[in-house]
Design an enzyme around this catalytic site. Structure first.
Site, PDB file in Angstrom:
ATOM      1  N   ARG A  53       0.840  -1.197   0.000  1.00 10.86           N
ATOM      2  CA  ARG A  53       0.000   0.000   0.000  1.00 10.86           C
ATOM      3  C   ARG A  53       0.876   1.249   0.000  1.00 10.86           C
ATOM      4  O   ARG A  53       1.883   1.303   0.695  1.00 10.86           O
ATOM      5  CB  ARG A  53      -0.910   0.016   1.225  1.00 10.86           C
ATOM      6  CG  ARG A  53      -1.951  -1.098   1.232  1.00 10.86           C
ATOM      7  CD  ARG A  53      -2.863  -0.938   2.434  1.00 10.86           C
ATOM      8  NE  ARG A  53      -3.929  -1.941   2.428  1.00 10.86           N
ATOM      9  CZ  ARG A  53      -4.925  -1.957   3.299  1.00 10.86           C
ATOM     10  NH1 ARG A  53      -4.989  -1.029   4.246  1.00 10.86           N
ATOM     11  NH2 ARG A  53      -5.857  -2.888   3.240  1.00 10.86           N
ATOM     12  N   ASP A  62       0.901   5.582   0.435  1.00 15.38           N
ATOM     13  CA  ASP A  62       0.157   6.689   1.023  1.00 15.38           C
ATOM     14  C   ASP A  62      -0.278   7.684  -0.040  1.00 15.38           C
ATOM     15  O   ASP A  62       0.174   7.629  -1.200  1.00 15.38           O
ATOM     16  CB  ASP A  62       1.015   7.418   2.060  1.00 15.38           C
ATOM     17  CG  ASP A  62       1.307   6.569   3.286  1.00 15.38           C
ATOM     18  OD1 ASP A  62       0.537   5.619   3.542  1.00 15.38           O
ATOM     19  OD2 ASP A  62       2.292   6.859   3.983  1.00 15.38           O
ATOM     20  N   TYR A 105      11.901   0.640  -2.918  1.00 20.43           N
ATOM     21  CA  TYR A 105      11.440   2.008  -3.091  1.00 20.43           C
ATOM     22  C   TYR A 105      12.612   2.901  -3.475  1.00 20.43           C
ATOM     23  O   TYR A 105      13.751   2.662  -3.050  1.00 20.43           O
ATOM     24  CB  TYR A 105      10.839   2.556  -1.785  1.00 20.43           C
ATOM     25  CG  TYR A 105       9.479   2.043  -1.435  1.00 20.43           C
ATOM     26  CD1 TYR A 105       8.334   2.770  -1.757  1.00 20.43           C
ATOM     27  CD2 TYR A 105       9.308   0.839  -0.749  1.00 20.43           C
ATOM     28  CE1 TYR A 105       7.069   2.307  -1.424  1.00 20.43           C
ATOM     29  CE2 TYR A 105       8.047   0.370  -0.406  1.00 20.43           C
ATOM     30  CZ  TYR A 105       6.932   1.107  -0.746  1.00 20.43           C
ATOM     31  OH  TYR A 105       5.683   0.641  -0.415  1.00 20.43           O
ATOM     32  N   ARG A 148       9.698   7.248   4.273  1.00 16.71           N
ATOM     33  CA  ARG A 148       9.733   8.713   4.277  1.00 16.71           C
ATOM     34  C   ARG A 148      10.399   9.256   5.540  1.00 16.71           C
ATOM     35  O   ARG A 148      11.087  10.284   5.505  1.00 16.71           O
ATOM     36  CB  ARG A 148       8.327   9.270   4.105  1.00 16.71           C
ATOM     37  CG  ARG A 148       7.765   9.028   2.705  1.00 16.71           C
ATOM     38  CD  ARG A 148       6.269   9.229   2.649  1.00 16.71           C
ATOM     39  NE  ARG A 148       5.889  10.581   3.041  1.00 16.71           N
ATOM     40  CZ  ARG A 148       4.642  10.940   3.333  1.00 16.71           C
ATOM     41  NH1 ARG A 148       3.662  10.037   3.279  1.00 16.71           N
ATOM     42  NH2 ARG A 148       4.365  12.175   3.666  1.00 16.71           N
TER      43      ARG A 148
END
Length: 279
Positions: free
Chosen positions: A66, A68, A130, A223
């Site tokens: 998932r 954001d 990522y 993040r």
């Protein structure tokens, strides 16, 4: 767990598992996950709506990871099950054309594959990767603005950031790098397999890229890692400080949560026996 998924699929009359590999520009979505409020646009909501239209029934999908609100994807994978008749009714090429014609223009399906029955894009994943892009040029990076954090005129010490990365590689309790509310009563150990910082050029624009590979990630973990590494890159903190942040197991010890815009779900890897059967 896969045996149970196979059993449940067959009991529902579903005999084939299909996966989609897709990308999306996330700035217009309230994240990947479908929301209870149907007017809120999400990637899952868009895909399930179109699949349900094509197959004339509800088609629930499962994703590899998932994302954001505002986060992008290059190699997201989702999976769903279909019956024998549904499987035979559309070629993968025809299904791909239909999906790309009907979904939001910020979503693009790059491939469709058959997987072993019971395959789960989420639970069968070995690792996810990522990339986070940071632009330090004074001028705005207009060509890549949707996928970069613009730190105009800042100087980042890439060597110091890579030294800091060494404290985060391996299996640790990443509670300091997780949204505090989402960590309550949940396990916060994760395994970061690779973490590196390097310069590259995207569409003619120089950026600093942070690449992270892990078995799974906590809410906002990447993040927060980026925001913490940027503190080191700017010289505000030493590389050793990152080790202290990790040991604190307290979100307040870490740096800021970097903006969503710079983050891209890059790709996901599966075991050999879960790879596409045909495409």
């Amino acid at each position: 767990m896969r045996a149970k998924r196979v059993e449940d699929a067959l009991a529902a009359g579903l005999s084939h598992t299909v996966s989609l590999t897709l990308g999306y520009e996330g700035s217009g979505f309230a994240g990947y996950a479908r929301q209870a409020e149907t007017h809120i646009k999400t990637v899952q909501g868009e895909l399930e709506s179109v699949l349900s239209m094509l197959y004339k029934r509800d088609v629930p999908i499962v994703c590899a990871g998932r994302t954001d609100a505002g986060v992008h994807a290059r190699g997201q994978v989702v999976s769903f099950d279909v019956s024998e008749d549904e499987f035979q009714s559309r070629s993968f090429r025809g299904l791909q054309r239909s999906l790309n014609a009907l979904v939001d223009e910020a979503i693009s399906i790059s491939s469709i594959d058959e997987r072993p029955l019971g395959f789960s894009a989420r639970f069968d994943a070995l690792w996810r990767e990522y990339h986070y892009h940071i632009c330090t040029n004074t001028a705005r990076p207009v060509l890549i603005a949707p996928i970069a954090w613009h730190l105009g005129g800042a100087k980042l010490d890439v060597d110091a950031m890579n030294e800091a990365c060494s404290h985060l590689i391996g299996e640790h309790d990443f509670k300091s790098f997780c949204m505090a509310a989402s960590a309550v009563g949940k396990p916060t150990h994760r395994d970061v397999i690779e973490l590196s910082v390097y310069p590259e050029v995207i569409a003619g624009t120089e950026v600093v890229t942070i690449r992270v590979v892990g078995n799974a990630f906590l809410h906002s973990m990447v993040r927060t890692m980026v925001g913490t590494l940027v503190e080191v890159g700017r010289g505000s903190k030493s590389p050793a400080w990152v080790g202290d942040v990790l040991a604190a197991c307290d979100r307040r010890a870490a740096g800021q949560n970097a903006p969503a815009a710079g983050l891209v779900f890059w790709k996901v890897e599966y075991p050999e026996d879960m790879r596409p059967l045909r495409g």
